[in-house]
Write a protein that holds these residues in place. Structure first.
Motif, PDB file in Angstrom:
ATOM      1  N   ALA A 180      13.165  -8.312   3.659  1.00  0.00           N
ATOM      2  CA  ALA A 180      12.336  -7.308   4.309  1.00  0.00           C
ATOM      3  C   ALA A 180      11.514  -6.521   3.292  1.00  0.00           C
ATOM      4  CB  ALA A 180      13.217  -6.361   5.121  1.00  0.00           C
ATOM      5  N   ALA A 181      12.119  -6.205   2.146  1.00  0.00           N
ATOM      6  CA  ALA A 181      11.401  -5.454   1.116  1.00  0.00           C
ATOM      7  C   ALA A 181      10.271  -6.283   0.518  1.00  0.00           C
ATOM      8  CB  ALA A 181      12.379  -5.018   0.026  1.00  0.00           C
ATOM      9  N   ARG A 182      10.500  -7.556   0.319  1.00  0.00           N
ATOM     10  CA  ARG A 182       9.451  -8.420  -0.251  1.00  0.00           C
ATOM     11  C   ARG A 182       8.310  -8.613   0.741  1.00  0.00           C
ATOM     12  NH1 ARG A 182      10.567 -10.351  -5.123  1.00  0.00           N
ATOM     13  NH2 ARG A 182      12.734 -10.560  -5.827  1.00  0.00           N
ATOM     14  N   ILE A 183       8.624  -8.669   2.014  1.00  0.00           N
ATOM     15  CA  ILE A 183       7.568  -8.769   3.030  1.00  0.00           C
ATOM     16  C   ILE A 183       6.682  -7.528   2.995  1.00  0.00           C
ATOM     17  CG2 ILE A 183       7.138  -8.792   5.519  1.00  0.00           C
ATOM     18  CD1 ILE A 183       9.593 -10.584   5.810  1.00  0.00           C
ATOM     19  N   ASP A 184       7.290  -6.374   2.705  1.00  0.00           N
ATOM     20  CA  ASP A 184       6.533  -5.121   2.611  1.00  0.00           C
ATOM     21  C   ASP A 184       5.799  -4.974   1.285  1.00  0.00           C
ATOM     22  OD1 ASP A 184       7.348  -4.396   5.117  1.00  0.00           O
ATOM     23  OD2 ASP A 184       9.059  -3.204   4.416  1.00  0.00           O
TER      24      ASP A 184
END
Length: 274
Positions: free
Chosen positions: A169-173
């Motif tokens: 989720a953090a990498r998608i953001d």
């Protein structure tokens, strides 16, 4: 799992026995420290006149002020650096898992089996050759290296159990690896970091072998290492020696009592995840 009443009582009895075995030596030290200086107390009988001045005399005779300062400097040199390196290495091995991480992990496992006594002679000559013998660096630098296998394994065990969904989720953001580490994983690692910090603090404070072998000046050793010099000077005065021992043990006891919740929380967290 249902625990029978018999197992519950057996567990309580074992805990009581363990508590007694742990506490009795401290009670014996305390009672002995209250006896008249120069005497040889026997048993656990309190003296008619407690000599509380033994603690003041031991503090003065051992130059505890200088020892506290020396131990604090060594702690500052060892614990933060060891935590930083272990956290970065544990994150890499436990979460990023770069090529060859299994071989590196195996090397750290082998390092866990290496006792301090096996490297003390090579360390002595190495510290002498680089000109660090009889300095606090002769304690700080080897301790950082010797603590690394356990510290890295401890932090790796924490990061291995972190959910992959958080990172995805953090990498998608748009978070890169450093932001992922600093903003996501590091704040969630507080229990593991605090418990590891407590262990490193206690081990460094109680470090005796390296301090005695690599440093001649007692005022540049850890407090536990300086106890050897204090014992050599006051070894025949049992009450004074016991008072000095209690003074050296007190800071570690206070630290553990102050941070025991964080320590138990990290252990329970690891048990639940495992």
């Amino acid at each position: 799992m249902i625990v029978s009443r018999r197992e519950t009582w057996l567990g309580r009895v074992l805990l009581i026995i363990l508590m007694v075995v742990t506490i009795v030596p401290f009670i014996s030290l305390f009672i002995t420290a209250l006896h008249k200086p120069g005497t040889y107390p026997s048993g656990l009988s309190l003296p008619e006149t407690p000599y509380w001045s033994n603690f003041v005399d031991a503090f003065t005779a051992a130059d505890m002020g200088a020892l506290l300062w020396s131990s604090a400097l060594i702690e500052v040199g060892v614990v933060p650096v060891a935590l930083l390196i272990a956290t970065l290495a544990g994150f890499s091995l436990g979460h990023l898992r770069p090529p060859g991480h299994r071989a590196i992990f195996l090397a750290f496992v082998i390092g866990l089996t290496l006792p301090f006594q096996a490297v003390i002679v090579p360390l002595y000559y190495q510290m002498r050759d680089v000109g660090l013998l009889n300095t606090r660096w002769a304690i700080i630098l080897p301790l950082i290296g010797l603590y690394m296998p356990f510290a890295v394994m401890w932090m790796r065990a924490h990061f291995v159990n972190m959910p992959e969904d958080l990172s995805e989720a953090a990498r998608i953001d748009g978070a890169n690896t450093w932001k992922l580490f600093a903003r996501i994983h590091l704040p969630l690692s507080t229990p593991a970091l605090s418990s590891l910090g407590i262990l490193l603090f206690l081990w460094t404070w109680n470090q005796f072998l390296l301090a005695v072998v690599l440093v001649d000046d007692p005022t540049k050793r850890t407090m536990a290492g300086a106890l050897g010099a204090f014992q050599g000077q006051w070894g025949t005065d049992i009450p004074l020696l016991c008072a000095g021992s209690l003074l050296i043990l007190t800071p570690t006891l206070l630290v553990f009592l102050a941070f025991q919740r964080q320590f138990v929380s990290a252990l329970m967290q690891g048990a639940l995840k495992g």
